[in-house]
Design an enzyme around this catalytic site. Structure first.
Site, PDB file in Angstrom:
ATOM      1  N   ASP A   1     -11.392   7.335   6.627  1.00 20.51           N
ATOM      2  CA  ASP A   1     -10.441   6.302   7.059  1.00 20.51           C
ATOM      3  C   ASP A   1      -9.722   6.747   8.320  1.00 20.51           C
ATOM      4  O   ASP A   1      -8.546   7.101   8.297  1.00 20.51           O
ATOM      5  CB  ASP A   1      -9.445   6.028   5.924  1.00 20.51           C
ATOM      6  CG  ASP A   1      -8.406   4.989   6.310  1.00 20.51           C
ATOM      7  OD1 ASP A   1      -8.749   4.070   7.058  1.00 20.51           O
ATOM      8  OD2 ASP A   1      -7.252   5.122   5.872  1.00 20.51           O
TER       9      ASP A   1
ATOM     10  N   HIS B   1      -8.018  -5.878   5.952  1.00 12.05           N
ATOM     11  CA  HIS B   1      -7.610  -5.083   7.091  1.00 12.05           C
ATOM     12  C   HIS B   1      -8.903  -4.583   7.715  1.00 12.05           C
ATOM     13  O   HIS B   1      -9.608  -3.766   7.117  1.00 12.05           O
ATOM     14  CB  HIS B   1      -6.735  -3.902   6.667  1.00 12.05           C
ATOM     15  CG  HIS B   1      -5.284  -4.232   6.557  1.00 12.05           C
ATOM     16  ND1 HIS B   1      -4.314  -3.287   6.323  1.00 12.05           N
ATOM     17  CD2 HIS B   1      -4.630  -5.424   6.675  1.00 12.05           C
ATOM     18  CE1 HIS B   1      -3.124  -3.874   6.289  1.00 12.05           C
ATOM     19  NE2 HIS B   1      -3.291  -5.169   6.491  1.00 12.05           N
TER      20      HIS B   1
ATOM     21  N   TRP C   1       0.852  -1.188   0.000  1.00 11.12           N
ATOM     22  CA  TRP C   1       0.000   0.000   0.000  1.00 11.12           C
ATOM     23  C   TRP C   1       0.884   1.232   0.000  1.00 11.12           C
ATOM     24  O   TRP C   1       1.869   1.301   0.741  1.00 11.12           O
ATOM     25  CB  TRP C   1      -0.901   0.062   1.232  1.00 11.12           C
ATOM     26  CG  TRP C   1      -1.617   1.384   1.316  1.00 11.12           C
ATOM     27  CD1 TRP C   1      -2.758   1.740   0.658  1.00 11.12           C
ATOM     28  CD2 TRP C   1      -1.201   2.537   2.054  1.00 11.12           C
ATOM     29  NE1 TRP C   1      -3.085   3.039   0.947  1.00 11.12           N
ATOM     30  CE2 TRP C   1      -2.134   3.562   1.796  1.00 11.12           C
ATOM     31  CE3 TRP C   1      -0.122   2.802   2.897  1.00 11.12           C
ATOM     32  CZ2 TRP C   1      -2.044   4.831   2.364  1.00 11.12           C
ATOM     33  CZ3 TRP C   1      -0.001   4.074   3.455  1.00 11.12           C
ATOM     34  CH2 TRP C   1      -0.969   5.065   3.191  1.00 11.12           C
TER      35      TRP C   1
ATOM     36  N   HIS D   1     -11.222   2.192   3.560  1.00 11.77           N
ATOM     37  CA  HIS D   1     -10.635   2.740   2.339  1.00 11.77           C
ATOM     38  C   HIS D   1     -11.611   2.874   1.179  1.00 11.77           C
ATOM     39  O   HIS D   1     -11.210   2.813   0.013  1.00 11.77           O
ATOM     40  CB  HIS D   1      -9.443   1.875   1.908  1.00 11.77           C
ATOM     41  CG  HIS D   1      -8.237   2.065   2.766  1.00 11.77           C
ATOM     42  ND1 HIS D   1      -6.981   1.629   2.408  1.00 11.77           N
ATOM     43  CD2 HIS D   1      -8.085   2.666   3.978  1.00 11.77           C
ATOM     44  CE1 HIS D   1      -6.115   1.941   3.353  1.00 11.77           C
ATOM     45  NE2 HIS D   1      -6.773   2.564   4.321  1.00 11.77           N
TER      46      HIS D   1
ATOM     47  N   ASP E   1      -6.254  -3.350  11.646  1.00 12.61           N
ATOM     48  CA  ASP E   1      -5.477  -2.162  11.295  1.00 12.61           C
ATOM     49  C   ASP E   1      -6.156  -0.929  11.889  1.00 12.61           C
ATOM     50  O   ASP E   1      -7.092  -0.382  11.312  1.00 12.61           O
ATOM     51  CB  ASP E   1      -5.351  -2.025   9.779  1.00 12.61           C
ATOM     52  CG  ASP E   1      -4.478  -0.847   9.372  1.00 12.61           C
ATOM     53  OD1 ASP E   1      -3.885  -0.219  10.264  1.00 12.61           O
ATOM     54  OD2 ASP E   1      -4.394  -0.557   8.163  1.00 12.61           O
TER      55      ASP E   1
ATOM     56  N   GLU F   1      -3.430  -3.131  -1.849  1.00 12.21           N
ATOM     57  CA  GLU F   1      -4.496  -2.485  -1.066  1.00 12.21           C
ATOM     58  C   GLU F   1      -4.830  -1.126  -1.663  1.00 12.21           C
ATOM     59  O   GLU F   1      -3.953  -0.340  -1.991  1.00 12.21           O
ATOM     60  CB  GLU F   1      -4.033  -2.325   0.383  1.00 12.21           C
ATOM     61  CG  GLU F   1      -5.026  -1.600   1.274  1.00 12.21           C
ATOM     62  CD  GLU F   1      -4.483  -1.392   2.679  1.00 12.21           C
ATOM     63  OE1 GLU F   1      -5.244  -0.888   3.531  1.00 12.21           O
ATOM     64  OE2 GLU F   1      -3.299  -1.707   2.927  1.00 12.21           O
TER      65      GLU F   1
ATOM     66  N   LYS G   1      -7.028   2.686  -1.706  1.00 18.28           N
ATOM     67  CA  LYS G   1      -7.495   3.734  -0.808  1.00 18.28           C
ATOM     68  C   LYS G   1      -8.208   4.787  -1.629  1.00 18.28           C
ATOM     69  O   LYS G   1      -7.757   5.139  -2.720  1.00 18.28           O
ATOM     70  CB  LYS G   1      -6.334   4.360  -0.034  1.00 18.28           C
ATOM     71  CG  LYS G   1      -6.809   5.241   1.123  1.00 18.28           C
ATOM     72  CD  LYS G   1      -5.698   5.535   2.094  1.00 18.28           C
ATOM     73  CE  LYS G   1      -6.215   6.300   3.307  1.00 18.28           C
ATOM     74  NZ  LYS G   1      -5.186   6.495   4.324  1.00 18.28           N
TER      75      LYS G   1
ATOM     76  N   ASP H   1      -9.406  -2.894   2.937  1.00 19.05           N
ATOM     77  CA  ASP H   1      -9.474  -2.235   4.236  1.00 19.05           C
ATOM     78  C   ASP H   1     -10.820  -1.526   4.283  1.00 19.05           C
ATOM     79  O   ASP H   1     -11.124  -0.704   3.413  1.00 19.05           O
ATOM     80  CB  ASP H   1      -8.321  -1.237   4.355  1.00 19.05           C
ATOM     81  CG  ASP H   1      -8.289  -0.495   5.682  1.00 19.05           C
ATOM     82  OD1 ASP H   1      -9.336   0.066   6.072  1.00 19.05           O
ATOM     83  OD2 ASP H   1      -7.225  -0.445   6.308  1.00 19.05           O
TER      84      ASP H   1
ATOM     85  N   ASP I   1      -9.282   4.968  11.168  1.00 21.46           N
ATOM     86  CA  ASP I   1      -8.606   3.886  11.901  1.00 21.46           C
ATOM     87  C   ASP I   1      -8.952   3.857  13.382  1.00 21.46           C
ATOM     88  O   ASP I   1      -8.089   3.698  14.241  1.00 21.46           O
ATOM     89  CB  ASP I   1      -7.087   3.973  11.707  1.00 21.46           C
ATOM     90  CG  ASP I   1      -6.658   3.483  10.332  1.00 21.46           C
ATOM     91  OD1 ASP I   1      -7.003   2.344   9.981  1.00 21.46           O
ATOM     92  OD2 ASP I   1      -6.000   4.237   9.596  1.00 21.46           O
TER      93      ASP I   1
END
Length: 419
Positions: free
Chosen positions: A294, A286, A184, A262, A326, A225, A227, A259, A296
């Site tokens: 995003d 993830h 990524w 993302h 993640d 990955e 995004k 993810d 997290d």
């Protein structure tokens, strides 16, 4: 009533809807959740002293973050001890551990720089997943790495990726467990670009050059990955969802990694999982919690986490989907963040395993949609908590809030002394 007595009563209720809770628990014991090391030190790593850059940001300054490899591993140990089930560890390349004054840049990393991580994993009978680190480096030029128009910049990061392939192979050979290696980058542009295709062609060719490094496809599982956007790259990312998915689909042995932070706010990864399983033998995740973007946030037992787990379980894909966490939160106790996230993911998987999935599929296929809705709603108030507590107990993990008492004790005795 004891945990076992409560479980036996719940077991009988689930049995009436065709669910074998004993079988569900045994199945979950073999599902590994990959635990990310970067929660413990706010994605700082050990290979540079500069700031966290490249579209990644942590907020908060809760006391007690790990400052050394030894502290980070001790913190991970503590967090994982509070959680039932099987684990792997997930390491970023910036967590290389140098000894005797040695330092090399990321294009020169070797397996020996991760020897202590291998020792840590082997002592605990765990595998290791890996991530090249395409951020927080002076070699990120104008916000770009693998898609940079500058050939020297691209070459540096290609060599970094190749080094990470070799390190991933080392992890797999040492632990005997396949290593998922995720590619990524935060490459992109803050404002509207004049050329969208050019950077993506360079990105494509760079990833192809990385994957040209020899590796055993049974041992190393490279992923790409996507995004949708990031801090400083709000208008354009080279590694968009369409780009990474198309790349994985056209390059044998490369997996798509999703993810769930993302994508656009109305997109859900839970719906994408069964779609991709129609075409890919394996895929990677993830699991995070995006709040409006995003961000997290720590994974909790929320609707999307449950839906992600349901789609994996319903499609009999526990051996086809690599599950990693993640998230990173510096505003709360980091051990608690890990434990809440790991336990929530395990909880979601168990919740899916004790759902009457075959019954509900049959109701859908026979157009009994009224009954399907009723079953789905009634299952929400089944005594799932009693099954979860029993799973924790048989795995030797704390039951109920007892795990948080351990966190408070650890904070007082260990974390509070870090200044």
């Amino acid at each position: 009533m004891t945990v076992k007595e409560r479980y036996e009563a719940a077991k009988e209720m689930y049995k009436k809807v065709g669910v074998d809770t004993d079988k569900a628990i045994e199945k979950l014991k073999d599902v590994a959740i990959s635990v990310h090391c970067w929660q413990g030190d706010d994605v700082k790593g050990f290979d540079q002293d500069g700031p966290l850059t490249g579209g990644i940001q942590t907020t908060g300054n809760y006391p007690g973050k790990a400052r050394t490899p030894e502290e980070l591993m001790a913190d991970m140990d503590k967090a994982m001890s509070l959680c039932p089930g099987k684990k792997k560890i997930n390491v970023h390349a910036c967590y290389a551990i140098f000894e005797d004054g040695e330092w090399v840049d990321r294009d020169k990393l070797e397996p020996k720089h991760f020897k202590k991580w291998v020792e840590f994993a082997k002592e605990r009978n765990m595998g290791i997943d890996f991530n090249p680190t395409f951020f927080s480096s002076p070699m990120v030029k104008d916000g770009l790495t693998l898609s940079s128009p500058d050939e020297a910049t691209r070459k540096f990061w290609i060599e970094h990726g190749k080094a990470c392939i070799r390190i991933s192979q080392y992890f797999a050979e040492e632990t005997g467990i396949p290593c998922v290696m995720n590619i990524w980058t935060g490459d992109g542009y803050k404002d509207i670009p004049a050329d969208r295709m050019g950077p993506r062609m360079r990105y494509k060719e760079s990833i192809e050059a990385i994957l040209a490094e020899p590796f055993d496809k049974n041992k190393v599982k490279p992923c790409v990955e996507s995004k949708v956007f990031g801090i400083g790259v709000e208008s354009y990312t080279a590694g968009s969802a369409e780009f990474t998915l198309s790349f994985a689909a056209t390059h044998e042995g490369c997996l798509p990694l999703m993810d769930n932070g993302h994508y656009h706010p109305t997109e859900v990864v839970s719906d994408k999982i069964p779609a991709l399983l129609c075409f890919f033998p394996e895929l990677a995740l993830h699991v995070t919690r995006g709040v409006r973007w995003d961000s997290d946030h720590v994974v909790i037992f929320d609707d999307e986490t449950k839906e992600i787990a349901k789609e994996i379980v319903r499609n009999d894909a526990l051996d086809r989907v690599y599950i990693a966490l993640d998230f990173f939160d510096a505003s709360i106790n980091r051990i608690s963040a890990w434990a809440n996230g790991i336990r929530s993911m395990s909880k979601a998987l168990l919740y899916a395993l004790v759902s009457p999935n075959e019954m509900m599929k049959e109701l859908q296929d026979t157009n009994q949609l009224t009954k399907l809705m009723t079953v789905q709603e009634e299952m929400k108030t089944f005594p799932f908590g009693d099954v979860w507590d029993y799973f924790c107990e048989v795995c030797g993990a704390p039951v109920g809030m007892a795990w948080f008492e351990e966190v408070e004790k650890y904070e007082k005795e260990v974390l509070a002394k870090r200044v």
